[in-house]
Every structure is written in C-alpha cells, then in structure tokens.
Design an enzyme around this catalytic site. Structure first.
Site, PDB file in Angstrom:
ATOM      1  N   HIS A  81      -7.629  -8.086  -2.775  1.00 49.95           N
ATOM      2  CA  HIS A  81      -8.910  -7.439  -2.464  1.00 49.95           C
ATOM      3  C   HIS A  81      -8.830  -5.943  -2.736  1.00 49.95           C
ATOM      4  O   HIS A  81      -7.753  -5.352  -2.746  1.00 49.95           O
ATOM      5  CB  HIS A  81      -9.307  -7.675  -1.001  1.00 49.95           C
ATOM      6  CG  HIS A  81      -8.366  -7.047  -0.021  1.00 49.95           C
ATOM      7  ND1 HIS A  81      -7.184  -7.647   0.362  1.00 49.95           N
ATOM      8  CD2 HIS A  81      -8.414  -5.858   0.645  1.00 49.95           C
ATOM      9  CE1 HIS A  81      -6.553  -6.857   1.217  1.00 49.95           C
ATOM     10  NE2 HIS A  81      -7.270  -5.764   1.403  1.00 49.95           N
TER      11      HIS A  81
ATOM     12  N   TYR B 108      -1.005 -10.191   0.332  1.00 51.46           N
ATOM     13  CA  TYR B 108       0.088  -9.797   1.227  1.00 51.46           C
ATOM     14  C   TYR B 108      -0.118 -10.433   2.601  1.00 51.46           C
ATOM     15  O   TYR B 108      -1.240 -10.752   2.987  1.00 51.46           O
ATOM     16  CB  TYR B 108       0.207  -8.277   1.334  1.00 51.46           C
ATOM     17  CG  TYR B 108      -1.024  -7.566   1.845  1.00 51.46           C
ATOM     18  CD1 TYR B 108      -1.288  -7.464   3.214  1.00 51.46           C
ATOM     19  CD2 TYR B 108      -1.934  -6.987   0.965  1.00 51.46           C
ATOM     20  CE1 TYR B 108      -2.416  -6.818   3.677  1.00 51.46           C
ATOM     21  CE2 TYR B 108      -3.061  -6.342   1.422  1.00 51.46           C
ATOM     22  CZ  TYR B 108      -3.296  -6.262   2.777  1.00 51.46           C
ATOM     23  OH  TYR B 108      -4.423  -5.624   3.228  1.00 51.46           O
TER      24      TYR B 108
ATOM     25  N   HIS C 268     -10.826  -2.388  -1.376  1.00 51.53           N
ATOM     26  CA  HIS C 268     -11.760  -1.798  -0.417  1.00 51.53           C
ATOM     27  C   HIS C 268     -12.736  -0.894  -1.158  1.00 51.53           C
ATOM     28  O   HIS C 268     -12.332  -0.152  -2.053  1.00 51.53           O
ATOM     29  CB  HIS C 268     -11.011  -0.978   0.621  1.00 51.53           C
ATOM     30  CG  HIS C 268     -10.069  -1.782   1.470  1.00 51.53           C
ATOM     31  ND1 HIS C 268     -10.414  -2.259   2.707  1.00 51.53           N
ATOM     32  CD2 HIS C 268      -8.803  -2.198   1.260  1.00 51.53           C
ATOM     33  CE1 HIS C 268      -9.395  -2.928   3.228  1.00 51.53           C
ATOM     34  NE2 HIS C 268      -8.395  -2.907   2.367  1.00 51.53           N
TER      35      HIS C 268
ATOM     36  N   TYR D 148       0.832  -1.202   0.000  1.00 53.85           N
ATOM     37  CA  TYR D 148       0.000   0.000   0.000  1.00 53.85           C
ATOM     38  C   TYR D 148       0.867   1.254   0.000  1.00 53.85           C
ATOM     39  O   TYR D 148       1.907   1.299   0.658  1.00 53.85           O
ATOM     40  CB  TYR D 148      -0.870   0.052   1.255  1.00 53.85           C
ATOM     41  CG  TYR D 148      -2.063  -0.868   1.256  1.00 53.85           C
ATOM     42  CD1 TYR D 148      -3.233  -0.512   0.601  1.00 53.85           C
ATOM     43  CD2 TYR D 148      -2.031  -2.070   1.946  1.00 53.85           C
ATOM     44  CE1 TYR D 148      -4.345  -1.336   0.623  1.00 53.85           C
ATOM     45  CE2 TYR D 148      -3.140  -2.900   1.981  1.00 53.85           C
ATOM     46  CZ  TYR D 148      -4.293  -2.529   1.319  1.00 53.85           C
ATOM     47  OH  TYR D 148      -5.378  -3.343   1.346  1.00 53.85           O
TER      48      TYR D 148
ATOM     49  N   ARG E 276      -3.709 -11.996   3.259  1.00 56.41           N
ATOM     50  CA  ARG E 276      -4.964 -11.458   2.727  1.00 56.41           C
ATOM     51  C   ARG E 276      -5.085 -11.853   1.262  1.00 56.41           C
ATOM     52  O   ARG E 276      -4.146 -11.690   0.497  1.00 56.41           O
ATOM     53  CB  ARG E 276      -4.998  -9.922   2.787  1.00 56.41           C
ATOM     54  CG  ARG E 276      -5.024  -9.236   4.134  1.00 56.41           C
ATOM     55  CD  ARG E 276      -6.209  -9.530   5.036  1.00 56.41           C
ATOM     56  NE  ARG E 276      -7.508  -9.806   4.449  1.00 56.41           N
ATOM     57  CZ  ARG E 276      -8.409  -8.912   4.082  1.00 56.41           C
ATOM     58  NH1 ARG E 276      -8.163  -7.630   4.198  1.00 56.41           N
ATOM     59  NH2 ARG E 276      -9.588  -9.265   3.601  1.00 56.41           N
TER      60      ARG E 276
END
Lengths: 241, 214
Positions: free
Chosen positions: A159, A146, A161, A107, A156
């Site tokens: 995905h 990740y 959000h 991120y 995870r």
C-alpha cells in the site's frame, strides 16, 4: 454572496471510528457523536500551495533519495491519476503527498524495526501539485507487504499512503491505495474498517497498460475523489447542474 | 451531472512523519518541510504558544500523532480567496502568514507545542461573529478518519458565550473541552513574549473532546 457549502461527508462510506478488529482503534476512537456543523469560513477556506513550496523532483521517488546515480531495488512503477471532486470536476493546484515502505516492506522511519532491509537509495516519500486538469504522477517502486502487531499473523497488503488537501479544510483527506489483484487486501483489518465492499474498490489502483512504459516501468492508475460543493445560486450558469 | 463518491479515508498509520514531516522520521530529503511556520515573522497580534497532548481512552498520551492547524490572522482573515471581507474591501494577511501548520508529538513523551499569533474573531453564518478559534485536524494510527475540532481561548468569556458553534453543544459542561487554559502570569502580556496556553485533547473517556462533523 455566501460561497457555496461542501456536501456533507457520507459517514457510512468511510470507516467508523470504533473498529475492534483493528485493535489500535479501540482506545483511540471517540465514543460520543460528532457535532454536526454547517460550513463557515473556517471550513470552506484552507491552506494553498504554490510551485515554490516544492521542488520539481519531489515526485520522483526513484531518484529523490538515490545516491550518485543509484536506483532503488524493486518493481518500478508509474503511479498516476486525477484528483476530482464529487461533481467529477478536476481539483487543480492541490498538494498530493505520498509515503510508503520500500520493496522489502521496510519504512525509513526511526521507529520501524522490521527485519526487511533498508534500501540506501529509497526515502519513501514524494509530493506534487496537481495540474490544471487535476492530474498528478509519481515514479516509485512497488512497496512490499509487511507484518504488523495486530493479529499474531496479520500482514499489510502492499500500500501507499496518500494525503490530499483540496481547496478547503473541509476536504482534507488521508487514505491508502492498494494494488489490483493483491490477495492480502481481503484479509487486512485496516482495509476491513470500511464497511462497504464497493467503497474498498475505490482504494485499489488499477493496472494501466496504456501508460505502462515498455522496458521501463509498470503503470497503475489511482483517481482520488474529494468532497464536492453545491452550486452557486442565482448565476446565469448554474455550476455543476 | 456526474456524481462520484468521496474516496474513503484510511488511518495515517504510525509512520505519517515519512510523508508529512520526514525530518522527524529521521531523514533529510526535501529542501523545505511544509507547515513549520504558521504565522510568519510579519504577523501582527499577540504571540502565543500552545502546549498539549492527545490522550487515548486509557489516559495515555499518543506518541505518534500529527495535528494540522488552520487559523485566521489577528484580524480574523484567512489566507484564502474565500475569506470573508467584512469591510467590503479586500483585506489581505501579512506577508508570510499562512495560518496553516503541522505539529507532531514527541516520540517519548507525547508532548507537542506550536507557536503562532492569536486569531481574531471570524465572521460566521448569518452575520454572527465566531469567537477567536484555531481549527485542528488530528490523524494517527488507530484514527480511521481524521478528527476535526476547535481550540478556543478561556479568557474570551463574552465572545465564547456568543459563539454559535460553542452554543450548539447541548451538554454545556462539554464546551470547556474546547477551551485552552492560560498558563503563567498575566503580567507577561507583551506582543513579543508568547502567552502560553495548555490544550489537551481526549479521544474518549469522561473528558472526551467535542469533535465535529464538518
């Protein structure tokens, strides 16, 4: 005349607050019952947005942070769908915001210290208003999986959000979408906070070959459903009936 | 009639800022970040500042929380076409008044604050008046479904005593979890100098805030 109420939220369909396999929820979950309110003006009103609030390119994550004709690394995707309510009616002019990791699972956030590389051409956020049919679309790259500090080897699934407003504060929703066929979905403690496997299926974006652009990008379809509202009484045409 | 199920909620996670307040995540991408000015410069009424923290079950402040604010203006009017029109004629909010804002906590301390105007009483159900209040929606890592609550003002004794929502709280001691506390001296009351209130939100524990299923 009093505007119609929104349907009450089906709390068995949503994850409960206390989900010990997702460790952070343990100390952040209210333990006392929620107080049930009937809708008032405070719940059936909500913020509205206009095209002047956002820029036209805000929904293109392939270009909205890229430098000088550069392009983000990763699988190029078109993410599209409609925002509907529980009566299957479109929700027009509503703000949809997304954020995600880049193709290596990193991120762009000062608190993310994962080993995956930052991509100089990828910011990882986008926003758009739905059209008159409730339709929305983003161009982006498929995010990477990740690891995270929950279990010692928890990952995870890929995905994105998603934040949606709807027409009323009562409809405010944040969720995450996953990608069809990902083996990590079934192993994810955050996905598993949702008790009903049928509800989980609603969070899986489907490969959409009809919208896939040859030699360009792969399309995934993700429809979003917000709370519906009851019919207006005593009108010639009963809404939704 | 077609009937669908609402999309299930998932946690906003620790990186909610990227999507909703990218400046706080550490990068500049949009021309304007949304939710930065709740009342706008034209709004009438008492300017106020709310300061607080969101605390977890161990008493530690959340350093990655995001709150959204939704409120009426000083006359009790929401910036929305379905706002009640008490006088029978359409009333509008001041230019620039959105009544909506986004608030994030400091990454080191968990402190947050926002400035706005004090809302007026709002028409509730069945002709009852609701005491001045600010609606809050709270998301963070570890919160699976966004939490709804309300902030009321401690000095509104009479209005709070008649508020139909506060009166629903059976355990009367818990009503005080929704009251913002005045800080500082009363003689600073001018429309230009914001009154400061303290409002801490407890996710669990003996002081657990009352949260709503709206």
């Amino acid at each position: 005349m009093t505007p119609p109420d929104y349907f009450s939220r089906d709390r068995r369909w949503h994850p409960p607050a206390f989900t010990p396999d997702y460790k952070t929820s343990v100390s952040r979950s209210p333990r006392l019952p929620l107080l049930s309110l009937e809708n008032t003006a405070s719940e059936i009103t909500g913020p509205t947005f206009a095209p002047t609030d956002i820029a036209e390119c805000d929904n293109d994550l392939l270009t909205n942070f890229a430098r000088d004709g550069g392009s983000p690394v990763g699988e190029r995707i078109l993410l599209h769908g409609r925002v509907l309510d529980e009566n299957a009616r479109p929700v027009p002019n509503t703000l949809v915001e997304i954020w995600q990791a880049n193709a290596s699972g990193r991120y762009r956030h000062k608190k993310d210290g994962y080993l995956g590389a930052l991509d100089p051409n990828f910011g990882g956020c986008g926003r758009v208003l739905t059209d008159d049919n409730g339709a929305y679309a983003f161009r982006t790259v498929k995010p990477g999986a990740y690891p995270w500090r929950n279990g010692i080897n928890d990952w995870r699934p890929a995905h994105i959000h998603v934040s949606v407003f709807g027409s009323a504060f009562a409809q405010r929703l944040i969720t995450q979408l996953y990608f069809e066929g990902d083996p990590l979905i079934a192993r994810c403690p955050i996905v598993s906070t949702i008790p009903d496997p049928v509800a989980v299926q609603q969070l899986i974006a489907r490969l959409d070959m009809n919208e896939t652009r040859p030699l360009d990008l792969i399309a995934y379809r993700f429809d979003i459903v917000l709370r519906g509202r009851r019919s207006t009484m005593f009108e010639n045409r009963m809404e939704g009936n | 009639m077609t009937s669908l199920k609402e999309t299930p909620s998932q946690t906003a996670g620790p990186y909610v800022h990227i999507g909703l307040a990218p400046g706080a995540a550490g990068f500049d991408i949009y021309e304007t970040e949304l939710g930065q000015d709740i009342a706008g410069p034209e709004a009438k009424g008492q300017r106020i500042r709310i300061e607080g923290q969101v605390l977890d079950g161990t008493g530690a402040p959340l350093k990655d929380v995001l709150l959204e604010v939704w409120q009426a203006n000083a006359k009790g009017i929401y910036a929305h076409r379905e706002t009640p029109q008490p006088e029978g004629k359409p009333q509008q909010v001041e230019a620039g008044f959105r009544g909506w804002g986004r608030v994030i906590s400091d990454f080191d301390t968990g402190d947050w604050q926002f400035e706005t105007v004090k809302p007026g009483p709002v028409h509730g159900r069945g002709g009852q008046m609701m005491a001045p209040h600010i609606n809050l929606w709270i998301v963070a890592r570890g919160i699976n479904v966004g939490l709804n609550t309300r902030l009321y003002f401690e000095e509104e004794h009479e209005a709070n005593g008649n508020d139909p929502v506060l009166k629903l709280i059976e355990q009367t001691a818990r009503r005080s979890t929704l009251l913002a506390r005045r800080q500082g001296q009363a003689d600073t009351d001018t429309a230009e100098t914001p009154l400061v209130y303290r409002f801490d939100i407890h996710l669990q524990g003996p002081d657990e805030t009352v949260f709503f299923d709206i």
